[in-house]
Design a protein around this motif. Structure first.
Motif, PDB file in Angstrom:
ATOM      1  N   GLY A 235       0.694  -1.218   0.098  1.00  0.00           N
ATOM      2  CA  GLY A 235      -0.030   0.004  -0.050  1.00  0.00           C
ATOM      3  C   GLY A 235       1.150   1.386  -0.044  1.00  0.00           C
ATOM      4  N   LYS A 236       2.259   1.246  -0.252  1.00  0.00           N
ATOM      5  CA  LYS A 236       2.987   2.371  -0.415  1.00  0.00           C
ATOM      6  C   LYS A 236       2.671   3.528  -1.288  1.00  0.00           C
ATOM      7  CE  LYS A 236       7.216   0.078   1.064  1.00  0.00           C
ATOM      8  NZ  LYS A 236       8.561  -0.527   0.901  1.00  0.00           N
ATOM      9  N   ARG A 237       2.194   3.080  -2.372  1.00  0.00           N
ATOM     10  CA  ARG A 237       1.874   4.056  -3.520  1.00  0.00           C
ATOM     11  C   ARG A 237       0.621   4.744  -3.191  1.00  0.00           C
ATOM     12  NH1 ARG A 237       0.611   1.094  -7.879  1.00  0.00           N
ATOM     13  NH2 ARG A 237      -1.643   1.323  -7.296  1.00  0.00           N
ATOM     14  N   SER A 238      -0.336   4.008  -2.686  1.00  0.00           N
ATOM     15  CA  SER A 238      -1.736   4.658  -2.156  1.00  0.00           C
ATOM     16  C   SER A 238      -1.504   5.700  -0.956  1.00  0.00           C
ATOM     17  CB  SER A 238      -2.800   3.623  -2.004  1.00  0.00           C
ATOM     18  OG  SER A 238      -3.107   2.775  -3.060  1.00  0.00           O
ATOM     19  N   ARG A 239      -0.585   5.092  -0.206  1.00  0.00           N
ATOM     20  CA  ARG A 239      -0.303   5.993   0.913  1.00  0.00           C
ATOM     21  C   ARG A 239       0.500   7.321   0.935  1.00  0.00           C
ATOM     22  NH1 ARG A 239      -1.344   3.864   5.585  1.00  0.00           N
ATOM     23  NH2 ARG A 239      -0.763   1.848   4.774  1.00  0.00           N
ATOM     24  N   MET A 240       1.142   7.247  -0.127  1.00  0.00           N
ATOM     25  CA  MET A 240       1.859   8.360  -0.658  1.00  0.00           C
ATOM     26  C   MET A 240       0.930   9.321  -1.388  1.00  0.00           C
ATOM     27  SD  MET A 240       2.910   9.910  -3.849  1.00  0.00           S
ATOM     28  CE  MET A 240       3.152   8.220  -4.791  1.00  0.00           C
ATOM     29  N   LEU A 241      -0.065   8.812  -2.242  1.00  0.00           N
ATOM     30  CA  LEU A 241      -1.091   9.592  -2.807  1.00  0.00           C
ATOM     31  C   LEU A 241      -1.872  10.186  -1.803  1.00  0.00           C
ATOM     32  CD1 LEU A 241      -1.921   7.489  -5.875  1.00  0.00           C
ATOM     33  CD2 LEU A 241      -0.683   9.529  -5.966  1.00  0.00           C
ATOM     34  N   VAL A 242      -2.431   9.576  -0.918  1.00  0.00           N
ATOM     35  CA  VAL A 242      -3.115  10.091   0.310  1.00  0.00           C
ATOM     36  C   VAL A 242      -2.565  11.252   1.032  1.00  0.00           C
ATOM     37  CG1 VAL A 242      -4.233   9.665   2.391  1.00  0.00           C
ATOM     38  CG2 VAL A 242      -4.588   7.921   0.704  1.00  0.00           C
ATOM     39  N   GLU A 243      -1.261  11.180   1.101  1.00  0.00           N
ATOM     40  CA  GLU A 243      -0.486  12.069   1.908  1.00  0.00           C
ATOM     41  C   GLU A 243      -0.277  13.208   0.866  1.00  0.00           C
ATOM     42  OE1 GLU A 243       3.186  10.340   2.867  1.00  0.00           O
ATOM     43  OE2 GLU A 243       2.433   9.398   4.728  1.00  0.00           O
ATOM     44  N   TRP A 244      -0.234  13.379  -0.139  1.00  0.00           N
ATOM     45  CA  TRP A 244      -0.112  14.267  -1.426  1.00  0.00           C
ATOM     46  C   TRP A 244      -1.371  15.059  -1.440  1.00  0.00           C
ATOM     47  CZ3 TRP A 244       3.179  16.868  -4.620  1.00  0.00           C
ATOM     48  CH2 TRP A 244       2.499  17.592  -5.415  1.00  0.00           C
ATOM     49  N   TYR A 245      -2.536  14.379  -1.476  1.00  0.00           N
ATOM     50  CA  TYR A 245      -3.693  14.917  -1.610  1.00  0.00           C
ATOM     51  C   TYR A 245      -4.218  15.700  -0.280  1.00  0.00           C
ATOM     52  CZ  TYR A 245      -4.091  13.433  -6.418  1.00  0.00           C
ATOM     53  OH  TYR A 245      -3.628  13.074  -7.771  1.00  0.00           O
ATOM     54  N   GLN A 246      -3.564  15.352   0.848  1.00  0.00           N
ATOM     55  CA  GLN A 246      -4.001  15.862   2.057  1.00  0.00           C
ATOM     56  C   GLN A 246      -3.508  17.398   2.047  1.00  0.00           C
ATOM     57  OE1 GLN A 246      -2.843  13.094   5.160  1.00  0.00           O
ATOM     58  NE2 GLN A 246      -4.808  12.370   5.324  1.00  0.00           N
ATOM     59  N   HIS A 247      -2.189  17.441   1.362  1.00  0.00           N
ATOM     60  CA  HIS A 247      -1.447  18.510   1.456  1.00  0.00           C
ATOM     61  C   HIS A 247      -1.824  19.513   0.090  1.00  0.00           C
ATOM     62  CE1 HIS A 247       0.877  16.290   4.318  1.00  0.00           C
ATOM     63  NE2 HIS A 247       1.303  17.293   4.958  1.00  0.00           N
ATOM     64  N   HIS A 248      -2.273  18.829  -0.875  1.00  0.00           N
ATOM     65  CA  HIS A 248      -2.405  19.517  -2.197  1.00  0.00           C
ATOM     66  C   HIS A 248      -3.917  18.830  -2.832  1.00  0.00           C
ATOM     67  CE1 HIS A 248       2.095  19.160  -1.692  1.00  0.00           C
ATOM     68  NE2 HIS A 248       2.106  20.489  -1.960  1.00  0.00           N
ATOM     69  N   PRO A 249      -4.868  19.326  -2.072  1.00  0.00           N
ATOM     70  CA  PRO A 249      -6.027  18.807  -2.742  1.00  0.00           C
ATOM     71  C   PRO A 249      -6.539  18.980  -4.099  1.00  0.00           C
ATOM     72  CG  PRO A 249      -6.486  20.091  -1.005  1.00  0.00           C
ATOM     73  CD  PRO A 249      -4.918  20.188  -0.830  1.00  0.00           C
ATOM     74  N   ASN A 250      -6.205  20.380  -4.409  1.00  0.00           N
ATOM     75  CA  ASN A 250      -6.631  20.930  -5.859  1.00  0.00           C
ATOM     76  C   ASN A 250      -5.434  20.717  -6.843  1.00  0.00           C
ATOM     77  OD1 ASN A 250      -8.975  21.577  -4.687  1.00  0.00           O
ATOM     78  ND2 ASN A 250      -7.969  23.420  -3.851  1.00  0.00           N
ATOM     79  N   GLN A 251      -4.548  19.977  -6.656  1.00  0.00           N
ATOM     80  CA  GLN A 251      -3.365  19.799  -7.452  1.00  0.00           C
ATOM     81  C   GLN A 251      -3.098  18.404  -7.698  1.00  0.00           C
ATOM     82  OE1 GLN A 251       0.125  21.444  -6.339  1.00  0.00           O
ATOM     83  NE2 GLN A 251       1.205  21.175  -8.242  1.00  0.00           N
ATOM     84  N   LEU A 252      -3.233  17.847  -8.858  1.00  0.00           N
ATOM     85  CA  LEU A 252      -2.983  16.411  -9.443  1.00  0.00           C
ATOM     86  C   LEU A 252      -1.644  16.082  -9.272  1.00  0.00           C
ATOM     87  CD1 LEU A 252      -4.698  14.132 -10.718  1.00  0.00           C
ATOM     88  CD2 LEU A 252      -3.666  14.600 -13.026  1.00  0.00           C
ATOM     89  N   TYR A 253      -1.494  14.976  -8.655  1.00  0.00           N
ATOM     90  CA  TYR A 253      -0.052  14.499  -8.537  1.00  0.00           C
ATOM     91  C   TYR A 253       0.574  13.844  -9.736  1.00  0.00           C
ATOM     92  CZ  TYR A 253       3.902  11.357  -6.938  1.00  0.00           C
ATOM     93  OH  TYR A 253       5.035  10.723  -7.136  1.00  0.00           O
ATOM     94  N   LEU A 254       1.671  14.473  -9.995  1.00  0.00           N
ATOM     95  CA  LEU A 254       2.772  13.504 -11.118  1.00  0.00           C
ATOM     96  C   LEU A 254       4.127  13.180 -10.527  1.00  0.00           C
ATOM     97  CD1 LEU A 254       1.960  16.318 -14.073  1.00  0.00           C
ATOM     98  CD2 LEU A 254       1.159  14.103 -13.746  1.00  0.00           C
TER      99      LEU A 254
END
Length: 817
Positions: free
Chosen positions: A305-324
Motif C-alpha cells: 500500500g505504499k503508492r496509495s499511502r503516498m497519494l493520500v499524503e499528497w492530496y491531504q497537502h495538495h487537494p486541488n493539484q493533481l499528483y505527477l
C-alpha cells in the motif's frame, strides 16, 4: 348512471394519502437531503443511528404484482422507522415487512383474517423447503402483529389482531434448531481442516510463491491478523498503522549464559480495535507466540500500500493539484495526447494497455474539447505513423481526474457496506495498490478479501480470478470428499474462541468474551465448536488434588486389611434356625447412624456463615445460591460465638425488613393508593381487629409462617418470612438454658438442599404431594407392588439346644448300672 361506492375502501385510501403526505412533510423537515419518493435514500452519516444507505428497488420488485397500496404502505413504514431513529439496520427491518407480500388479497385495503392465516401457512411451507429461513420467518411472523397495529393506527386497514399459532411457532423453532444443529456439525467437522489449509497458504506466503498475487498476499496476511486475537473482519479492516502497542519487560541475564546483561523476559502486544454490534473500542492482547507473525503480516500489508499511502499524503497537502511523479512533471499545464494522458494515469512512462484504454475513453467523453496537434516522437525516438493526433487541454482534464481521485479517497474509507474507516486516511492500514488506475489510491474491501478466500457458485460466473487456494492447489477433505480448500473471514474468530474454551483452563467465559470484545456472554455459544466428547470431558468434575494424600492413605489401609484382616467365607445354611431382619430395618439403622452411610468416603465439613455444611462440595458443587439458614444441610453448634452471633444479627435484620414492609402496607392502605384497596383492607382489618401493633403483626407473620405460606403470593416476601422463621427458631434455642453448649441444631427442610433444580423439576410435575398421590394410585392399580412390613419377631425357640453346658462329671468310659 349511479355506481356503488365502498365507503370503507374510500376511507382507507384517504387515510393512506394523508399518511403519505405526513411522512413526506416530516422527512423533508428532518432530513432535507433525502427525497421521500426516491428509490435510494442516502442515510449514511445523516440519521443518528448511522444506518447504511437504503434502496427500495428489491422491495418494490417483490410487490410488483400487488396493488400500489402495498408499496406505498411499505415506504411509509420505512419513513416512520427512519424518523424514529431506533433501528440501525433498515434492510433487516424491511425483510420483516416483506412477509405481507404473501397475502392473497390484491389490495392492502382488503386484508382480513383469512389473509393473515394464509400468510402464516405460506411462510411455514417455504420454511419447510428451506430451513435456513426458519429464524427469519419466525421473527417476521412474531413482528407482524405490531406492523399491522401501526398500519391500523393510521386508519389504512381495520384493526386485525394476529397471533401466530403455537403449532406454527413450535414447528418453526424445530426447523431453526435443526438447521443450526446441521450447520454447526458441518462447521465443526471442517473448521480444523480450514485452519490447516490456511497454514499451507502461510507457508506459500513465507516462501514468496510466485503464484500469489498482491491481493492474495494481503488476504493471507489479513487472516494472520485475525489469528492473533478473535476479531470480526470489519474490526481488522478499520485498523490504522499505529493501533497497537508493545510492552516489554527486561530482566538481568545470567552472567555465564551470554555477554548481554539484559534480555527481554516478557513481551505483550495489544491491538486497539473498534467494536462492532454495539461494543466500544477495546484493547485485545495478542498471543505471545503470535507477536512475530503479527509484525510480519503488518509489514506485508504496508508494503502493498505504499503508492496509495503516498497519494493520500499528497492530496491531504495538495487537494486541488493533481499528483505527477518527477519524471512526468514536465507534462503539467501542457496539451495532453492519449499517450501522455496514459502516462499520467499510470504514473509511469511505461505504456500499459489498461492505462491507454482508460485515457482514450476519458478523452472521448462529452464536455471535453479536443483538437489536433502534431504527433510527438515516440519514446524511442522513431517517427510515428500518424502525423497529427487528438489532444486536450490540461485545464480541462485535471478537474476530471481530481474528481475521480477525491471519489476514490472517500471510497477508501468504505471497508464494508456498514463500517467505514474514520481515522486519518494516511494512517489507514489497509490501503492497497491496485493494478489499474495507478493515479488513484485504493484500499482492501471486504468483498475483495472474501473472494480471495472463498467463492460461491454464483460468484464464479463473474469473478475471473480464482481463489488463492485454487492457485496453490490446496485441498481439504469434507465428508470424505477432497475439494479445493476455502475459509470464511469469520472462521479464525470461531477457531480461536473454540481453542480458548478447550485449552484455556485458567480462562473463564467472561475473560474469553472480553478478549473477543463481545457484549454478551450468551453470544459465546455461537462460537463454541467443541465436539460432544470434548464438552463431556470439560464438564467432568476435577480431581481434588488436596485429598490425594488422604486417598493414598486409605488405599494403603485397604491393602493391609486385605492382607492381615479376617477372612470372610460364605456358608449356605439350609435348615438351621437363623434369625433374620428386613431391608426397612437396615435402612432405618443406616439413617440413625450416619457413619454407616459414609463407608470409606472422606467426609469434609465446610464452615458457613451460620454454622457448618454437611454437603460434600468437593464431590458436587452447591447450586443453591441463597442463604444457608433454610438449607437442609446446614447445622448450628450452640456455644460457637461467631456463628451464634451472626444468627442473632440475621434474625434482627430480617425482623426489621419485614416490619418495614408491614408499616409500608399500612401507609399504602391509609393513603388509599393500593391497586386492590378492598383486598388490602381485609388483610389490614384482620390484623388491626386483634389489637396488634406493627411489631406484633411482624412477630405473628413470622411465627405462623407455615400456616400462611400458601397465601403469600410474593416469592421474595415468602422466602424472607421463611428465613426469619428459621432464624427466630435458632435464636430461641440458643437462648434456652435447657440446651447445653455443644448441642447440634438443624432445621429439617428436605425440599431445600444443594440441588434446587431437582425440586423445581418436581414442582413442575406437581411436587412431592403429586408424586405421592401417583404412587398411591399405582399401588391401588397394581397391589403386587405395594410395600409390606414384616416386622421383627422373637424366634429363639427355633434355635436347637446346645449340650455344651450340660456335661456330667466323670469319664465317658464309666459305665453305671
Amino acid at each position: 348512471m349511479n355506481h356503488h361506492v365502498d365507503l370503507n375502501r374510500f376511507k382507507y385510501e384517504l387515510a393512506l394519502k394523508k399518511w403519505q403526505a405526513d411522512c413526506r412533510k416530516r422527512m423533508a423537515q428532518r432530513y432535507p437531503t433525502i427525497e421521500f419518493d426516491a428509490d435510494h435514500w442516502l442515510l449514511k452519516g445523516v440519521i443518528a443511528t448511522n444506518s447504511r444507505d437504503f434502496s427500495f428497488i428489491p422491495a418494490l420488485r417483490a410487490f410488483a404484482d400487488k396493488h400500489p397500496s402495498y408499496s406505498k404502505v411499505l415506504r411509509c413504514l420505512v419513513a416512520e422507522t427512519v424518523l424514529g431513529e431506533k433501528i440501525k439496520d433498515i434492510r433487516d427491518y424491511v425483510r420483516r415487512l416483506r412477509v405481507i407480500q404473501l397475502a392473497p388479497s390484491d389490495s392492502m385495503f382488503d386484508l382480513d383474517y383469512a389473509d393473515l392465516h394464509s400468510i402464516e401457512t405460506t411462510a411455514l411451507h417455504r420454511a419447510r423447503k428451506k430451513p435456513s429461513t426458519a429464524q427469519r420467518t419466525l421473527v417476521s411472523l412474531s413482528q407482524l402483529d405490531k406492523i399491522l397495529d401501526t398500519i391500523a393506527t393510521k386508519g389504512v386497514i381495520p384493526r386485525l389482531r394476529y397471533r401466530m399459532k403455537s403449532e406454527t411457532r413450535q414447528e418453526l423453532n424445530s426447523l431453526r434448531k435443526y438447521y443450526v444443529t446441521q450447520s454447526r456439525q458441518a462447521k465443526t467437522a471442517a473448521l480444523d481442516r480450514m485452519i490447516e489449509a490456511l497454514n499451507e497458504a502461510f507457508n506459500a506466503l513465507f516462501a514468496n510463491d510466485p503464484r500469489l498475487s498482491s491481493g492474495d498476499r494481503v488476504a493471507i496476511a489479513t487472516m494472520g491478523l485475525g489469528l492473533c486475537a478473535p476479531s470480526r473482519i470489519n474490526e481488522i479492516l478499520c485498523l490504522s498503522v499505529d493501533d497497537y502497542v508493545s510492552v516489554d519487560d527486561y530482566a538481568q541475564r545470567v552472567a555465564d549464559k551470554e555477554a548481554d546483561t539484559l534480555h527481554a523476559a516478557h513481551q505483550m502486544l495489544l491491538i486497539t480495535m473498534k467494536g462492532s454490534k454495539g461494543a466500544q473500542w477495546s484493547a485485545k492482547p495478542v498471543l505471545d507466540f503470535m507477536i512475530e507473525l503479527f509484525h510480519y503480516c503488518l509489514k506485508v500489508i504496508l508494503d502493498h500500500g505504499k503508492r496509495s499511502r503516498m497519494l493520500v499524503e499528497w492530496y491531504q497537502h495538495h487537494p486541488n493539484q493533481l499528483y505527477l511523479p518527477p519524471e512526468l512533471e514536465h507534462l503539467r499545464y501542457t496539451n495532453l495526447t492519449a499517450r501522455s494522458l496514459s502516462y499520467i494515469m499510470g504514473l509511469s512512462v511505461q505504456d500499459g494497455d489498461s492505462s491507454q484504454h482508460m485515457a482514450k475513453h476519458l478523452m472521448t467523453r462529452s464536455g471535453i474539447r479536443r483538437f489536433k496537434v502534431p504527433n510527438p516522437e515516440t519514446k524511442c525516438g522513431t517517427s510515428a505513423t500518424m502525423s497529427v493526433v487528438d489532444a486536450v487541454r490540461w485545464d480541462d482534464i485535471e478537474p476530471i481526474l481530481l474528481n475521480k481521485v477525491h471519489t476514490a479517497l472517500e471510497n477508501c474509507r468504505i471497508v464494508t457496506a456498514v463500517n467505514h474507516y474514520t481515522g486519518d486516511l494516511a494512517k489507514m492500514l489497509f490501503l492497497f495498490d491496485h493494478d489499474a488506475s495507478h493515479y488513484m489510491p485504493g484500499a482492501i474491501k471486504y468483498d475483495f478479501l472474501k473472494r480471495r478466500l472463498k467463492q460461491t457458485t454464483a460468484e464464479r460466473q463473474y469473478v475471473k480470478q480464482p481463489t488463492l487456494f485454487e492457485k496453490l492447489r490446496i485441498t481439504m477433505p469434507i465428508d470424505g470428499v477432497t475439494q479445493i480448500a476455502e475459509i470464511n473471514t469469520h472462521d479464525p474468530r470461531r477457531w480461536l474462541t473454540t481453542m480458548a474454551l478447550t485449552y484455556g483452563e485458567k480462562l473463564s467465559n467472561v475473560l474469553i468474551n472480553k478478549w473477543a470484545n463481545r457484549l454478551s456472554v450468551a453470544q459465546l455459544w455461537h462460537y463454541d465448536f467443541r465436539s460432544a466428547e470434548t464438552n463431556a470431558a470439560a464438564g467432568a468434575l476435577p480431581v481434588p488434588h488436596e485429598l490425594t494424600e488422604l486417598s493414598k492413605g486409605l488405599t494403603s489401609c485397604r491393602k493391609l486389611e486385605d492382607k492381615y484382616g479376617p477372612r470372610i467365607d460364605i456358608v449356605t445354611v439350609h435348615d438351621a434356625g437363623i434369625s433374620g431382619t428386613t431391608l426397612d430395618a437396615i435402612s432405618a439403622a443406616i439413617e440413625d447412624r450416619p457413619i454407616a452411610r459414609t463407608g470409606e468416603q472422606i467426609i469434609i465439613i465446610y464452615p458457613t456463615w451460620y454454622g457448618f455444611c454437611s454437603h460434600q462440595h468437593h464431590e458436587k458443587p452447591c447450586r443453591a445460591y441463597t442463604s444457608c439458614l433454610p438449607c437442609n444441610n446446614n447445622h448450628l453448634v450452640k456455644g460457637h460465638p461467631p456463628t451464634n452471633d451472626r444468627t442473632r444479627v440475621r434474625s434482627i435484620e430480617l425482623h426489621s425488613a419485614i416490619l418495614n414492609i408491614v408499616e409500608q402496607t399500612i401507609i399504602i392502605y391509609n393513603r388509599e393508593i393500593a391497586d386492590d384497596q378492598n383486598t388490602l383492607a381485609q388483610h389490614v382489618s384482620h390484623l388491626v381487629e386483634r389489637g396488634l401493633t406493627p411489631t406484633k403483626m411482624t412477630d405473628e407473620l413470622i411465627a405462623r409462617f407455615h400456616e400462611i405460606k400458601h397465601l403469600v403470593k410474593d416469592t421474595v416476601l415468602k422466602n424472607m418470612l421463611h428465613e426469619a422463621f428459621i432464624a427466630a427458631g435458632y435464636v430461641e434455642k440458643l437462648d434456652n438454658p435447657m440446651y447445653m453448649n455443644g448441642a447440634l441444631m438443624k432445621y429439617h427442610n428436605p425440599t431445600h438442599h444443594a440441588a434446587p433444580g431437582v425440586e423445581r423439576a418436581l414442582d413442575a410435575h406437581g411436587g412431592h404431594e403429586q408424586i405421592g398421590l401417583e404412587r398411591l394410585a399405582m399401588i391401588e392399580k397394581y397391589p403386587q407392588f405395594a410395600p409390606t412390613t414384616r416386622g421383627l419377631k422373637d424366634q429363639q425357640h427355633l434355635i436347637a439346644p446346645d449340650d455344651d453346658n450340660n456335661e456330667q462329671g466323670g469319664s465317658e468310659d464309666t459305665d453305671y448300672e
